[in-house]
Design an enzyme around this catalytic site. Structure first.
Site, PDB file in Angstrom:
ATOM      1  N   LYS A 135     -16.114  10.444   7.431  1.00 22.51           N
ATOM      2  CA  LYS A 135     -17.353  11.148   7.019  1.00 22.51           C
ATOM      3  C   LYS A 135     -18.434  10.974   8.075  1.00 22.51           C
ATOM      4  O   LYS A 135     -19.079  11.931   8.485  1.00 22.51           O
ATOM      5  CB  LYS A 135     -17.788  10.612   5.663  1.00 22.51           C
ATOM      6  CG  LYS A 135     -19.061  11.160   5.059  1.00 22.51           C
ATOM      7  CD  LYS A 135     -20.345  10.549   5.520  1.00 22.51           C
ATOM      8  CE  LYS A 135     -20.447   9.056   5.440  1.00 22.51           C
ATOM      9  NZ  LYS A 135     -20.575   8.505   4.106  1.00 22.51           N
ATOM     10  N   LYS A 136     -18.609   9.741   8.544  1.00 21.07           N
ATOM     11  CA  LYS A 136     -19.670   9.495   9.531  1.00 21.07           C
ATOM     12  C   LYS A 136     -19.352  10.237  10.840  1.00 21.07           C
ATOM     13  O   LYS A 136     -20.251  10.759  11.491  1.00 21.07           O
ATOM     14  CB  LYS A 136     -19.808   7.984   9.771  1.00 21.07           C
ATOM     15  CG  LYS A 136     -21.001   7.566  10.607  1.00 21.07           C
ATOM     16  CD  LYS A 136     -22.258   7.332   9.806  1.00 21.07           C
ATOM     17  CE  LYS A 136     -23.510   7.111  10.646  1.00 21.07           C
ATOM     18  NZ  LYS A 136     -23.812   5.729  10.957  1.00 21.07           N
TER      19      LYS A 136
ATOM     20  N   GLU B 276     -42.261   1.059  12.759  1.00 22.05           N
ATOM     21  CA  GLU B 276     -43.491   0.252  12.791  1.00 22.05           C
ATOM     22  C   GLU B 276     -44.381   0.549  11.588  1.00 22.05           C
ATOM     23  O   GLU B 276     -45.206  -0.276  11.195  1.00 22.05           O
ATOM     24  CB  GLU B 276     -44.248   0.441  14.106  1.00 22.05           C
ATOM     25  CG  GLU B 276     -44.854   1.800  14.326  1.00 22.05           C
ATOM     26  CD  GLU B 276     -45.493   1.919  15.723  1.00 22.05           C
ATOM     27  OE1 GLU B 276     -46.423   1.170  15.997  1.00 22.05           O
ATOM     28  OE2 GLU B 276     -45.045   2.773  16.506  1.00 22.05           O
TER      29      GLU B 276
ATOM     30  N   ALA C 254     -21.551  14.789  -2.491  1.00 15.59           N
ATOM     31  CA  ALA C 254     -21.987  16.193  -2.502  1.00 15.59           C
ATOM     32  C   ALA C 254     -23.085  16.410  -1.459  1.00 15.59           C
ATOM     33  O   ALA C 254     -23.038  17.366  -0.671  1.00 15.59           O
ATOM     34  CB  ALA C 254     -22.486  16.572  -3.897  1.00 15.59           C
TER      35      ALA C 254
ATOM     36  N   TYR D 130      -6.071  -2.477  11.216  1.00 11.40           N
ATOM     37  CA  TYR D 130      -5.950  -3.126   9.890  1.00 11.40           C
ATOM     38  C   TYR D 130      -4.576  -3.781   9.742  1.00 11.40           C
ATOM     39  O   TYR D 130      -4.445  -4.905   9.272  1.00 11.40           O
ATOM     40  CB  TYR D 130      -6.183  -2.096   8.769  1.00 11.40           C
ATOM     41  CG  TYR D 130      -7.629  -2.024   8.348  1.00 11.40           C
ATOM     42  CD1 TYR D 130      -8.033  -2.475   7.090  1.00 11.40           C
ATOM     43  CD2 TYR D 130      -8.602  -1.526   9.189  1.00 11.40           C
ATOM     44  CE1 TYR D 130      -9.357  -2.433   6.699  1.00 11.40           C
ATOM     45  CE2 TYR D 130      -9.926  -1.480   8.817  1.00 11.40           C
ATOM     46  CZ  TYR D 130     -10.301  -1.939   7.571  1.00 11.40           C
ATOM     47  OH  TYR D 130     -11.617  -1.899   7.191  1.00 11.40           O
TER      48      TYR D 130
ATOM     49  N   ARG E 244     -26.136  19.415 -11.918  1.00 11.43           N
ATOM     50  CA  ARG E 244     -26.513  19.584 -13.333  1.00 11.43           C
ATOM     51  C   ARG E 244     -27.915  19.069 -13.668  1.00 11.43           C
ATOM     52  O   ARG E 244     -28.525  19.499 -14.634  1.00 11.43           O
ATOM     53  CB  ARG E 244     -25.508  18.873 -14.229  1.00 11.43           C
ATOM     54  CG  ARG E 244     -25.469  17.360 -14.078  1.00 11.43           C
ATOM     55  CD  ARG E 244     -24.477  16.752 -15.053  1.00 11.43           C
ATOM     56  NE  ARG E 244     -24.285  15.325 -14.802  1.00 11.43           N
ATOM     57  CZ  ARG E 244     -23.436  14.571 -15.467  1.00 11.43           C
ATOM     58  NH1 ARG E 244     -22.678  15.099 -16.415  1.00 11.43           N
ATOM     59  NH2 ARG E 244     -23.312  13.291 -15.196  1.00 11.43           N
TER      60      ARG E 244
ATOM     61  N   CYS F  58     -12.212   4.062   2.470  1.00  7.27           N
ATOM     62  CA  CYS F  58     -13.281   3.970   3.468  1.00  7.27           C
ATOM     63  C   CYS F  58     -12.814   4.423   4.845  1.00  7.27           C
ATOM     64  O   CYS F  58     -13.438   5.259   5.483  1.00  7.27           O
ATOM     65  CB  CYS F  58     -13.806   2.538   3.526  1.00  7.27           C
ATOM     66  SG  CYS F  58     -14.961   2.278   4.876  1.00  7.27           S
TER      67      CYS F  58
ATOM     68  N   GLU G 295       0.880  -1.185   0.000  1.00  5.79           N
ATOM     69  CA  GLU G 295       0.000   0.000   0.000  1.00  5.79           C
ATOM     70  C   GLU G 295       0.913   1.229   0.000  1.00  5.79           C
ATOM     71  O   GLU G 295       1.830   1.312   0.802  1.00  5.79           O
ATOM     72  CB  GLU G 295      -0.913  -0.046   1.234  1.00  5.79           C
ATOM     73  CG  GLU G 295      -1.599   1.257   1.595  1.00  5.79           C
ATOM     74  CD  GLU G 295      -2.505   1.812   0.506  1.00  5.79           C
ATOM     75  OE1 GLU G 295      -3.354   1.071  -0.016  1.00  5.79           O
ATOM     76  OE2 GLU G 295      -2.342   3.001   0.156  1.00  5.79           O
TER      77      GLU G 295
ATOM     78  N   ALA H  72       3.332  -0.368  -5.534  1.00 11.27           N
ATOM     79  CA  ALA H  72       3.752  -1.579  -6.256  1.00 11.27           C
ATOM     80  C   ALA H  72       3.192  -1.516  -7.670  1.00 11.27           C
ATOM     81  O   ALA H  72       2.088  -1.013  -7.882  1.00 11.27           O
ATOM     82  CB  ALA H  72       3.244  -2.815  -5.533  1.00 11.27           C
TER      83      ALA H  72
HETATM   84  P1  NDP Z   1     -21.853   9.804  -7.445  1.00 10.97           P
HETATM   85  O1  NDP Z   1     -21.720   8.933  -8.612  1.00 10.97           O
HETATM   86  O2  NDP Z   1     -22.766   9.418  -6.337  1.00 10.97           O
HETATM   87  O3  NDP Z   1     -22.292  11.252  -7.897  1.00 10.97           O
HETATM   88  C1  NDP Z   1     -21.568  11.975  -8.840  1.00 10.97           C
HETATM   89  C2  NDP Z   1     -22.334  13.247  -9.102  1.00 10.97           C
HETATM   90  O4  NDP Z   1     -21.582  14.082  -9.970  1.00 10.97           O
HETATM   91  C3  NDP Z   1     -23.671  12.970  -9.770  1.00 10.97           C
HETATM   92  O5  NDP Z   1     -24.612  13.856  -9.226  1.00 10.97           O
HETATM   93  C4  NDP Z   1     -23.374  13.296 -11.235  1.00 10.97           C
HETATM   94  O6  NDP Z   1     -24.496  13.760 -11.920  1.00 10.97           O
HETATM   95  C5  NDP Z   1     -22.376  14.428 -11.073  1.00 10.97           C
HETATM   96  N1  NDP Z   1     -21.484  14.571 -12.218  1.00 10.97           N
HETATM   97  C6  NDP Z   1     -20.699  13.627 -12.765  1.00 10.97           C
HETATM   98  N2  NDP Z   1     -19.977  14.141 -13.780  1.00 10.97           N
HETATM   99  C7  NDP Z   1     -20.321  15.436 -13.872  1.00 10.97           C
HETATM  100  C8  NDP Z   1     -19.930  16.483 -14.732  1.00 10.97           C
HETATM  101  N3  NDP Z   1     -19.037  16.296 -15.692  1.00 10.97           N
HETATM  102  N4  NDP Z   1     -20.489  17.697 -14.546  1.00 10.97           N
HETATM  103  C9  NDP Z   1     -21.403  17.904 -13.567  1.00 10.97           C
HETATM  104  N5  NDP Z   1     -21.812  16.928 -12.737  1.00 10.97           N
HETATM  105  C10 NDP Z   1     -21.279  15.712 -12.886  1.00 10.97           C
HETATM  106  O7  NDP Z   1     -20.364  10.032  -6.953  1.00 10.97           O
HETATM  107  P2  NDP Z   1     -19.757  10.644  -5.639  1.00 10.97           P
HETATM  108  O8  NDP Z   1     -18.511  11.316  -6.073  1.00 10.97           O
HETATM  109  O9  NDP Z   1     -20.756  11.400  -4.854  1.00 10.97           O
HETATM  110  O10 NDP Z   1     -19.409   9.322  -4.830  1.00 10.97           O
HETATM  111  C11 NDP Z   1     -18.600   8.302  -5.419  1.00 10.97           C
HETATM  112  C12 NDP Z   1     -19.071   6.940  -5.003  1.00 10.97           C
HETATM  113  O11 NDP Z   1     -18.690   6.713  -3.667  1.00 10.97           O
HETATM  114  C13 NDP Z   1     -20.578   6.770  -5.034  1.00 10.97           C
HETATM  115  O12 NDP Z   1     -21.030   6.288  -6.271  1.00 10.97           O
HETATM  116  C14 NDP Z   1     -20.852   5.804  -3.921  1.00 10.97           C
HETATM  117  O13 NDP Z   1     -20.954   4.528  -4.477  1.00 10.97           O
HETATM  118  C15 NDP Z   1     -19.666   5.945  -3.003  1.00 10.97           C
HETATM  119  N6  NDP Z   1     -20.083   6.609  -1.759  1.00 10.97           N
HETATM  120  C16 NDP Z   1     -20.956   5.981  -0.939  1.00 10.97           C
HETATM  121  C17 NDP Z   1     -21.370   6.573   0.216  1.00 10.97           C
HETATM  122  C18 NDP Z   1     -22.342   5.866   1.093  1.00 10.97           C
HETATM  123  O14 NDP Z   1     -22.501   4.650   0.950  1.00 10.97           O
HETATM  124  N7  NDP Z   1     -23.035   6.553   1.976  1.00 10.97           N
HETATM  125  C19 NDP Z   1     -20.894   7.895   0.627  1.00 10.97           C
HETATM  126  C20 NDP Z   1     -19.997   8.483  -0.327  1.00 10.97           C
HETATM  127  C21 NDP Z   1     -19.614   7.860  -1.466  1.00 10.97           C
HETATM  128  P3  NDP Z   1     -25.605  12.765 -12.540  1.00 10.97           P
HETATM  129  O15 NDP Z   1     -26.369  12.241 -11.384  1.00 10.97           O
HETATM  130  O16 NDP Z   1     -26.404  13.683 -13.408  1.00 10.97           O
HETATM  131  O17 NDP Z   1     -24.859  11.733 -13.300  1.00 10.97           O
END
Ligand code: NDP
Length: 461
Positions: free
Chosen positions: A51-52, A443, A182, A99, A201, A43, A35, A115
């Site tokens: 984050k949490k 419930e 976001a 870990y 968007r 995570c 690593e 690596a």
């Molecule tokens: P997501 O895929 O959830 O969201 C990405 C966002 O960016 C979407 O709203 C997408 O829009 C937008 N987007 C992508 N490309 C562009 C662009 N070129 N211009 C403008 N907007 C854009 O990714 P995140 O970065 O939020 O998170 C990454 C991954 O990490 C997630 O998919 C998730 O699986 C994981 N994660 C899980 C969490 C949890 O379990 N609680 C917490 C945080 C992350 P559109 O929807 O229109 O495609």
């Protein structure tokens, strides 16, 4: 039989990498793992876990306000960002230690280095220049935030990586994106007192979730004071005397202290020697794998975010366990990516499993939708204007619950438990004959006796 230095060598010490290395080593295999940054991966080090902790920190502002309704007088409260970062860093260091200890106890050899593959069985450890060989190799290098380099001024913006280590808490922030990161960070920063704007968007945040919950969360966030700009994107970011000046496609201009991009994540596959080893990647840069996580090279597997299947920690861990079954237990096991429960740690939370109403309507001719919207009990005395939404999507033909969606307190905890009956294929009748736990919000899930509405051939009736 050629002899190798290791039975298994794992590149990447995140959720998928550590799990596969640790379990293979505990089965008596000779395992090495490398690593380049910190064990625990996204995570633990700069994702779910910190984050949490931030989510908890950000909830206190509302807890203090709500306390008054229950008879408490809370003195003036102040928040110290540096103290939170210190406490969080200490906890993350503790987890990283666990870990490493897990790997150590299983007798896996730990390498703190980047690596790269030299060929299908040879790995170069960059720190020392040493090469080692392995019969089987796992690539579990994860992903990183998409830096959106086409955006003028992107270098002035932060990603979630930096959000965990900001020297000062900004006074104002603009967050781009409408996905998990976001939305979660918009609520975190707002709860910590930062003037927060989210720019997305699309028509509505959280595009892959049930429309009802998306709308409900959007309204709740605006009610709290988070500004949400939909149908818009950042067009440029410039540094000025007053902060960062942002122009948007809809010709809005904003000045904020910090701009955070949360526009998806990119698999870490560059300069890994994949080409030299013959490992194929797809157009998004993710390692291509078959249904057993095997790459285009027979002895090389890839797990977790680097494969861009479902970017979630429990999925990477599950893929690792399937890899162990397949390769070391003579029990070929495909990872099961169906019906993954998931939560968005927004405020209020979203917890969900299965099909959204919109997806289910496309797939099945008739649906029953059970929907409850109510004020949670705590809000009666706190006076907070908040609502909870619970929804069950039922396939009318066989009465199976094919989707369950919750917006409100502890929705993530509920999604975990709902994942079991939905995965087991339980019907609405199974839910109905389950006794309620009273008084709880959950419930409602077993007391919605008649459908709120039906969807027939895609139309609400
Ligand atoms: P997501 O895929 O959830 O969201 C990405 C966002 O960016 C979407 O709203 C997408 O829009 C937008 N987007 C992508 N490309 C562009 C662009 N070129 N211009 C403008 N907007 C854009 O990714 P995140 O970065 O939020 O998170 C990454 C991954 O990490 C997630 O998919 C998730 O699986 C994981 N994660 C899980 C969490 C949890 O379990 N609680 C917490 C945080 C992350 P559109 O929807 O229109 O495609």
């Amino acid at each position: 039989m050629p002899s190798f230095d290791f039975d298994l060598f794992v590149i990447g010490g995140g959720s998928g990498g550590v799990r596969s290395a640790r379990v293979a080593a505990s089965l008596g295999k000779k395992v090495g793992i490398a690593e380049e940054y910190r064990y625990g991966g996204t995570c633990v080090i700069r994702g779910c876990v910190p984050k949490k902790l931030f989510v908890y920190a950000s909830q206190y502002s509302e807890h203090f306000e709500d306390a008054a309704g229950f008879g408490w007088t809370v003195g003036e409260s102040t928040f110290n960002w540096k103290k939170l970062i210190e406490a969080k860093d200490k906890e993350i260091a503790r987890l990283e230690g666990l870990y490493r200890k897990g790997l150590d106890n299983a007798k896996a050899e730990i390498f703190d280095t980047r690596a790269e593959l030299v060929d299908a069985h040879t790995i170069k450890l960059l720190k020392t220049g040493q090469t080692v060989t392995a019969e089987t190799i796992v690539i579990a290098t994860g992903g990183r935030p998409n830096l959106h380099t086409a955006l003028p001024g992107h270098e002035l913006c932060i990603s979630s990586n930096e959000a965990f280590h900001l020297k000062e808490l900004p006074k104002s922030i603009l967050i781009a994106g409408g996905g998990y990161i976001a939305v979660e960070f918009a609520n975190i920063f707002h709860g910590l007192g930062v003037e927060t704007t989210l720019i997305y968007r699309g028509a509505e945040i959280l595009s892959r979730f049930d429309q009802d919950l998306r709308k409900g969360l959007h309204e709740a966030m605006e009610e709290k004071g988070i500004r949400i700009l939909c149908h818009d994107i950042i067009q440029s970011v410039e540094k000025t005397e007053n902060g960062l000046s942002v122009r948007t496609k809809n010709d809005k201009s904003l000045t904020v202290d910090t701009v955070m991009l949360a526009l998806g994540r990119t698999p870490n596959t560059e300069n890994l020697g994949l080409e030299a080893a013959g490992v194929a990647i797809n157009e998004r840069g993710a390692v291509v794998v078959d249904e057993y996580s095997r790459t285009s090279v027979a002895n090389i597997y890839a797990l977790g975010d680097v494969t861009d299947r479902v970017q979630l920690t429990p999925v990477a861990i599950h893929e690792a366990m399937c890899f162990i079954e397949t390769v070391y237990k003579n029990n070929p096991t495909r990872p099961d990516h169906e019906l993954i429960p998931t939560a968005v740690f927004s405020q209020p939370e979203i917890g969900t499993v299965g099909l959204t109403e919109e997806e289910a309507a496309k797939r099945y001719p008739e649906l029953e939708v059970y929907r409850a919207q109510f004020r949670p009990m705590k809000a009666t005395l706190s006076g907070r204007a908040e609502k909870m939404i619970m929804k069950l999507i039922v396939n009318a033909a066989d009465r199976k619950v094919i989707g369950a969606h919750i917006l409100g307190h502890d929705a993530g905890e509920m999604a975990q438990l709902l994942g079991i009956p939905v995965k087991a294929g339980c019907t609405k009748d199974d839910f109905d004959r389950t006794m309620a736990v009273h008084p709880t919000a959950a419930e409602e899930l077993v007391t919605m006796y008649s459908p709120s509405y039906r969807i027939r051939n895609g139309q609400r009736v």
